[in-house]
Write a protein that holds these residues in place. Sequence first.
Motif, short mmCIF file in Angstrom:
data_model
loop_
_atom_site.label_atom_id
_atom_site.label_comp_id
_atom_site.label_asym_id
_atom_site.label_seq_id
_atom_site.Cartn_x
_atom_site.Cartn_y
_atom_site.Cartn_z
N THR A 100 0.72 5.56 2.06
CA THR A 100 -0.47 4.74 2.22
C THR A 100 -1.67 5.61 2.55
N THR A 134 -3.59 1.23 -4.65
CA THR A 134 -2.15 1.39 -4.82
C THR A 134 -1.62 0.55 -5.97
N ARG A 142 0.82 -1.21 0.00
CA ARG A 142 0.00 0.00 0.00
C ARG A 142 0.85 1.25 0.00
N SER A 155 3.14 3.53 -2.88
CA SER A 155 3.72 3.74 -4.19
C SER A 155 5.21 4.07 -4.10
#
Length: 444
Positions: free
Chosen positions: A354, A389, A273, A275
């Motif tokens: 997240t 995500t 979760r 990037s």
Amino acid sequence: MSTASRSVPSLSRKVPFSLQILLGLLLGVGLGYLARANDISWLGTTLDTVGSLFIQLLKLAVPPLVFTAIVVSVVSLRGVTNAARLAGKTLLWFAITALVSVGVGIGLGLITNPGRGVTLDIAGATAPKKTGTWTDFLTGIVPTNPVGAFVDGNVLQIVFLAVVIGFAALLVGKAAEPFVDLNRALLEIVQKALWWVIRLAPLGTLGLIGHAVEAYGWDLLAPLATFTTAVYVGCAIVLFIVYPVVLIAAGRLNPLRFFAGAWPAIQLAFVSRSSVGTMPVTQRSVERLGVPREYASFAVPFGATTKMDGCAAIYPALAAIFVAQVFGVALRPVDYLLIAFVSVVGSAATAGLTGAIVMLTLTLSTLGLPLAGAGLLLAIDPIVDMIRTATNVAGQALVPTVVAAREGILDRTAYDSAGRRGLDEESASVVEPTRPDSPAPVPA
């Protein structure tokens, strides 16, 4: 070195990384259900601790990773032919895919009506502690104290600092080389440490999924089932319909090859979760798909902090419609245009971390909807954040690949071979990459 000490890494390499994560997910669901059904508090606490530690380790690497990656990527643009053109095309395709994604979110919201008939305790809903407004977003870009940006972990401010310093170093030229070399070395060190954390992803998956099941159970999904399903369906449409169409129509690329090469990053994004935490794997995957390293080192870090089709397009569109229906507010056509505008311009507010609460509250405040509506969705945020995500990261890998293909700098032989190698081999190679000492040349 003893035989026993060699057997552990050997065993971990024999079990494909994708299978390790899948086993962690299944075991986490089982343990979470066991803890909830039998009220085993210590097991629930353990699962929460394991998952939280994994996320904390990822977040620990975020400030130095984002800063050094963007500084190095901006300076690397001087080695890229038509760098300004590539940067402009990257931004253009970021915007195009974001608009299509938010259109999917709005369309699904109008079809499914996720908030109609939902009975929730509106009186008890409160606004989240972290909210976003346009004033906060615009003034929050520039830090008052550069050290404070790193201490607070404000990724948006760190991105601003990195871009400014990177372009300054680019213009200074030779005199800035020692500073650039220091950032390159720090980037390699941070990425190496982050690979160790990524290797713990199966354990992190076990803890995160297990805690979600133990804490929330399946009963929570009942009143929000339509909304949760709509988020997953919307992300699936973008992932497996919109992105393949873009690959075929814009890049004349085989979508199966793309997903085979990018799957390790998409998979890790789903469980972590984050990037930004997935960024090294995303960049490695993009490079193995044939995107030149100099361009990938710019596009991927930039995308990891601004390209959020899941968190900043699909999700806030559906959530805004949900909140409006729960509170009995009728949305006008202009409101849907505002949702699209916020999704494209304000996506950097999510900053690759997240959750997407800041982006959601930014959307709600722009539409004049109650911010307390975001509080109704906090409980299921970990559940929908996984697919959000994964969609983010897939888009972050897609755009550089398409732009490179359209500009004629994509190594199509590498692209095709990335697909033929298969998911398991690709996962193993991406999890522990080996980099050459010098970057590969970029075709003119």
